[in-house]
Motif scaffolding. Structure first.
Motif, short mmCIF file in Angstrom:
data_model
loop_
_atom_site.label_atom_id
_atom_site.label_comp_id
_atom_site.label_asym_id
_atom_site.label_seq_id
_atom_site.Cartn_x
_atom_site.Cartn_y
_atom_site.Cartn_z
N PHE A 45 -14.65 -17.80 9.00
CA PHE A 45 -13.35 -17.47 9.59
C PHE A 45 -12.29 -17.24 8.53
O PHE A 45 -11.45 -16.33 8.64
N VAL A 46 -12.32 -18.06 7.46
CA VAL A 46 -11.33 -17.94 6.38
C VAL A 46 -11.51 -16.62 5.64
O VAL A 46 -10.55 -15.90 5.35
N LEU A 47 -12.75 -16.29 5.32
CA LEU A 47 -13.02 -15.07 4.55
C LEU A 47 -12.64 -13.81 5.32
O LEU A 47 -12.26 -12.79 4.72
N THR A 48 -12.76 -13.85 6.64
CA THR A 48 -12.50 -12.66 7.46
C THR A 48 -11.18 -12.73 8.20
O THR A 48 -10.98 -12.02 9.19
N ALA A 49 -10.26 -13.60 7.73
CA ALA A 49 -8.97 -13.73 8.41
C ALA A 49 -8.03 -12.57 8.09
O ALA A 49 -6.99 -12.42 8.73
N GLY A 50 -8.34 -11.75 7.07
CA GLY A 50 -7.50 -10.63 6.71
C GLY A 50 -6.54 -10.91 5.59
O GLY A 50 -5.65 -10.10 5.31
N PHE A 51 -6.69 -12.04 4.90
CA PHE A 51 -5.80 -12.38 3.80
C PHE A 51 -6.51 -12.23 2.46
O PHE A 51 -6.04 -11.52 1.58
N MET A 52 -7.65 -12.88 2.29
CA MET A 52 -8.38 -12.78 1.03
C MET A 52 -8.96 -11.38 0.85
O MET A 52 -9.07 -10.88 -0.27
N ILE A 53 -9.39 -10.78 1.96
CA ILE A 53 -9.86 -9.40 1.96
C ILE A 53 -9.09 -8.67 3.05
O ILE A 53 -9.10 -9.10 4.20
N LEU A 54 -8.40 -7.57 2.69
CA LEU A 54 -7.64 -6.83 3.69
C LEU A 54 -8.57 -6.33 4.79
O LEU A 54 -9.74 -6.00 4.54
N PRO A 55 -8.11 -6.27 6.04
CA PRO A 55 -8.98 -5.83 7.14
C PRO A 55 -9.65 -4.49 6.87
O PRO A 55 -10.81 -4.29 7.22
N SER A 56 -8.90 -3.57 6.22
CA SER A 56 -9.49 -2.26 5.95
C SER A 56 -10.59 -2.31 4.91
O SER A 56 -11.40 -1.39 4.80
N GLU A 57 -10.63 -3.41 4.12
CA GLU A 57 -11.63 -3.54 3.06
C GLU A 57 -12.89 -4.29 3.52
O GLU A 57 -13.87 -4.37 2.79
N ILE A 58 -12.83 -4.91 4.70
CA ILE A 58 -13.98 -5.67 5.20
C ILE A 58 -15.09 -4.68 5.58
O ILE A 58 -14.83 -3.71 6.29
N PRO A 59 -16.33 -4.91 5.12
CA PRO A 59 -17.42 -4.00 5.48
C PRO A 59 -17.57 -3.87 7.00
O PRO A 59 -17.31 -4.82 7.74
N LEU A 99 4.35 -6.08 6.27
CA LEU A 99 3.39 -6.49 7.30
C LEU A 99 2.41 -5.36 7.62
O LEU A 99 1.20 -5.59 7.79
N ASP A 100 2.93 -4.12 7.69
CA ASP A 100 2.06 -2.98 7.98
C ASP A 100 1.00 -2.81 6.90
O ASP A 100 -0.15 -2.45 7.19
N SER A 101 1.38 -3.06 5.64
CA SER A 101 0.41 -2.89 4.55
C SER A 101 -0.72 -3.93 4.64
O SER A 101 -1.79 -3.73 4.08
N LEU A 102 -0.45 -5.03 5.34
CA LEU A 102 -1.46 -6.09 5.50
C LEU A 102 -2.10 -6.06 6.88
O LEU A 102 -2.83 -6.99 7.25
N ASP A 103 -1.84 -4.98 7.65
CA ASP A 103 -2.36 -4.85 9.02
C ASP A 103 -1.91 -5.99 9.91
O ASP A 103 -2.65 -6.51 10.74
N ARG A 150 0.83 -1.18 0.00
CA ARG A 150 0.00 0.00 0.00
C ARG A 150 0.88 1.25 0.00
O ARG A 150 1.85 1.34 0.76
N ASP A 151 0.55 2.23 -0.86
CA ASP A 151 1.28 3.50 -0.97
C ASP A 151 2.72 3.30 -1.38
O ASP A 151 3.60 4.09 -1.07
N SER A 152 3.04 2.21 -2.08
CA SER A 152 4.40 1.96 -2.51
C SER A 152 4.36 1.46 -3.95
O SER A 152 4.27 0.28 -4.21
N PRO A 153 4.38 2.35 -4.95
CA PRO A 153 4.17 1.96 -6.34
C PRO A 153 5.29 1.10 -6.91
O PRO A 153 5.08 0.38 -7.87
N GLN A 154 6.52 1.17 -6.34
CA GLN A 154 7.57 0.34 -6.88
C GLN A 154 7.22 -1.14 -6.68
O GLN A 154 6.60 -1.49 -5.70
N ASP A 155 7.65 -1.95 -7.59
CA ASP A 155 7.39 -3.39 -7.63
C ASP A 155 5.94 -3.72 -7.95
O ASP A 155 5.56 -4.86 -7.95
N CYS A 156 5.09 -2.70 -8.18
CA CYS A 156 3.69 -2.93 -8.49
C CYS A 156 3.45 -2.58 -9.95
O CYS A 156 3.62 -1.42 -10.34
N PRO A 157 3.07 -3.54 -10.80
CA PRO A 157 2.79 -3.22 -12.20
C PRO A 157 1.52 -2.39 -12.31
O PRO A 157 0.62 -2.49 -11.48
N SER A 158 1.47 -1.56 -13.36
CA SER A 158 0.27 -0.75 -13.60
C SER A 158 -0.53 -1.40 -14.72
O SER A 158 0.02 -1.79 -15.74
N PHE A 159 -1.83 -1.58 -14.50
CA PHE A 159 -2.70 -2.22 -15.47
C PHE A 159 -3.69 -1.20 -16.02
O PHE A 159 -4.26 -0.41 -15.26
#
Length: 705
Positions: free
Chosen positions: A613-627, A665-669, A4-13
């Motif tokens: 539990f799997v869907l809300t573990a914070g991997f498939m959907i980032l914690p900040s993206e969970i409704p 790790l910070d970008s993934l909470d 998050r907030d780090s464009p290097q290493d991230c391809p643009s589509f």
């Protein structure tokens, strides 16, 4: 996955096609239809294999342990006689009851409140030593209900009336106005279920030995009684094996016995405790004529030994019917039609049994006797529309028997229950359990459970195979994942997430033993073989070695194949956390199994909760993206804490490409500082699930009577 907030290493589509091509997916139109054909092909393949397996494959257990002992084989068995101390201590029981009723609550038809349904109505009778009494009647008449009420096995409903044992009241009035049996009475009772419920991996000798070890009295309050030793128990087992003609199959596993041998084994488990009164629920049900006759001959031996025998039976042949001394006949609704000597055919001269048949023939509107089976003839009097129960109630024999049972008449029928030990109450035991120490109970139950697990390769071998194959598959999928690049770090986190989801198989496996042994546990709990806390402890103790072995196989395969952090402190946490997580999964599976009434329900509930539990573990959907309205599941999900613990332990301190691992790790909470907190939370879940399992075992009745 990008920082998050780090464009290097991230391809643009610029569009979806570019993104699919970046990850190696084909974008042609034909690919969609080819993928659908693949799915249909897989479906057809597995259906074909299933049909072929059903048609050609047979799973026949056969004899799996020991065998039939040949006459020329040497044996060190003790002499098949009853131990002297048990012979002296055996207490004969004369049981009588009067005006016995039983009510159960049922919902009203309009759905408002409940009402009481009466299943037994003013039943009376007596059972005395050295006699066999059969309970007969039409289907739904209440035969088994009456026997269960007298034996104290009912888990609900309201009992009314009086029951005496050796002239002493058996029912005690509680503060809430209900009547409850004295708890130590179960120590004198053997109850043979209609279904042959056993730990199938035991041999016959082991099954009888376990019953003797957990239920034969060690000591009573009587100062002159000899203690029962282990040698006495072995001798009692040998005596019962000989009494029931089970010597030839004593060392066979119960799973290898035929139906008639299983029934005798079921009888042996109850007889080995030296009961004063033995109840049998349709012991000849499901057997052929030869098997039924063998069972009745065994019952005759038991009666001859001085035990009081009570048996429900459905449409016996005349040969089987002649083995009984007394009859209690019920019709639908719990109405008592008759109690007295068994009506039997007159042979050389009149007897009390032929007089009983004359009594039935003398009733108003009695069916015509056509020299048929007396048992079949008697069942014709169970017609719900007839008033034979009212006629019997008004007969002289009924009134005098009832008055004599309650002690208001001095008439002397053929058998007098109160003449047996008229003022000799049953000795009081210091505990309702024969084995009083919890540690001793744990040792006995744990030994049996450990032996059952060891003899169940289809359960534990599959567990090990799953641990190894999933470890190898996952390890080779992420084999040395791209070094310390950002993709390599992301792959390590992905491998942990997949390892956690694969660990769910341990939860599903932990449910199987509970369902397979539920009926056995219910029977042994009612017979006061051991405390609930003992079964609760053994449930997990016996799993621990197999959980540790499977966990170590799985996690070390992953560790060797995937380039995980090799620092000593990180390895130690990795091992501890992996073991804690698998213990949690085992506890979760056992909790779901204990609260679920059936295996089908548990197999649907457990995966459903796990998916959340799997869907809300914070991997498939980032914690900040969970409704927001689902965010609470993120904090409840154990997989959230497990993933954070594993990922932070692995990534923190690494360099992922040109950024620190902690930034990833910070970008993934995820936070490295929370790893020990996460371990404590995971252990907390384990403790809560174990507590829930204990409460469910103690208070939830899935097998009700």
């Amino acid at each position: 996955m990008c920082i998050r907030d780090s464009p290097q290493d991230c391809p643009s589509f610029t569009d979806g096609i570019s993104q699919l091509e970046y990850y190696g997916y084909s974008t042609s139109e034909s690919t969609k239809w080819f993928a659908l054909l693949k799915l249909v092909g897989f479906l057809g393949f597995f259906l074909t294999v299933t049909v072929l397996l059903f048609h050609y494959k047979r799973y026949d257990l056969g004899p799996t342990s020991g065998g039939v002992r040949r006459p020329d084989e040497s044996t060190d068995e003790v002499v098949a006689t009853k131990p002297e101390c048990l012979r002296k201590q055996h207490m004969q029981v004369a049981l009588s009851f009067s005006d016995l009723t039983y009510d159960v609550p049922i919902p009203n038809q309009d759905g408002t409140g409940t009402r009481q349904l009466r299943l037994l109505r003013q039943c009376f009778g007596f059972f005395v030593p050295g006699t066999a009494t059969c309970l007969m009647g039409s289907s739904g008449a209440g035969k088994t209900t009456l026997m269960d009420v007298i034996a104290g096995l009912k888990t609900g409903g309201v009992v009314g009336g009086d029951i005496w044992v050796n002239h002493e009241p058996l029912l005690e009035l509680q503060d809430d106005g209900t009547l409850v049996q004295k708890p130590t009475f179960r120590r004198y009772v053997g109850y043979v279920e209609q279904s042959d419920i056993h730990v199938e991996t035991q041999t016959v000798r082991e099954a009888l030995g376990f019953a003797a070890a957990t239920r034969l009295p060690y000591v009573t309050q009587a100062p002159d009684e000899e203690p029962v030793t282990d040698q006495d128990r072995e001798q009692m087992v040998a005596y019962i094996l000989d009494l029931l003609d089970l010597d030839c199959c004593a060392d066979l596993r119960i799973s290898a016995l035929d139906s008639q041998q299983k029934k005798r084994c079921t009888m042996g488990v109850e007889l080995v405790i030296d009961p004063s009164i033995l109840f049998l629920d349709e012991p000849t049900s499901g057997l052929d004529s030869i098997g039924a006759l063998t069972i009745m001959k065994c019952i005759q031996k038991v009666v001859a030994s001085g035990v009081t025998v009570v048996c429900t039976i459905h449409q016996p042949s005349e040969t089987l019917f002649n083995y009984f001394d007394n009859l209690l006949l019920l019709k639908k609704g719990g109405h008592q039609v008759y109690f007295g000597p068994c009506p039997k055919r007159r042979l050389d001269q009149p007897t009390i049994f032929s007089h009983a048949l004359d009594f039935f023939q003398g009733l108003r509107d009695a069916p015509v006797w056509q020299s048929n089976n007396p048992a079949d003839y008697i069942l014709e009097f169970c017609n719900p529309a007839a008033d034979f129960d009212v006629q019997y109630r008004g007969s002289v024999i009924s009134q005098r028997l009832h008055s004599w049972i309650v002690g208001t008449d001095s008439c002397r029928p053929p058998i007098q229950p109160h003449s047996y030990f008229a003022k000799n109450p049953l000795p009081e035991y210091p505990s309702e359990y024969a084995v009083q120490g919890q540690c001793d109970q744990v040792a006995l139950v744990g030994k049996r459970a450990a032996r059952d697990f060891w003899r169940s390769p289809d359960y534990n071998a599959v567990r090990m195979i799953v641990a190894v194959t999933t470890g190898v598959f996952l390890g080779t999928m992420y084999l040395m994942p791209a070094g310390d690049t950002i993709v390599g770090c992301q792959n390590r986190i992905s491998s942990f997430f997949l390892a956690l989801t694969m660990g769910i198989s341990g939860m599903l496996q932990a449910m199987n033993p509970i369902f397979s042994q539920r009926a056995v546990h219910f029977r042994e709990r009612k017979s006061k073989s051991y405390r609930e806390s003992v079964y609760f402890a053994v449930l997990f103790i016996v799993e621990v070695p197999y959980v540790l072995v499977a966990t170590n196989l799985h996690m070390w395969i992953l560790f060797l194949l995937i380039d995980y952090n090799t620092a000593d402190s990180r390895i130690s946490f990795y091992v501890i956390f992996f073991i804690a997580y698998n213990c949690y999964q085992t506890a979760f599976g056992q909790f779901i199994a204990t609260v679920s009434p059936t295996n089908v329900i548990a197999s649907m509930v457990a995966p459903g909760i796990t998916v959340l539990f799997v869907l809300t573990a914070g991997f498939m959907i980032l914690p900040s993206e969970i409704p927001t309205y689902w965010k609470w599941l993120y904090w409840v999900s154990p997989l959230h804490y497990a993933l954070e613990g594993f990922a932070a332990n692995e990534i923190s301190g690494r360099t992922c490409g040109n950024i620190p691992g902690d930034t990833l790790l910070d970008s993934l909470d995820l936070d490295y500082d929370n790893r020990w907190r996460n371990l404590v939370i995971l252990c907390g879940y384990f403790v809560l699930l174990r507590l829930g399992t204990y409460l469910a075992l103690k208070f939830v009745e899935h097998v009700k009577r």
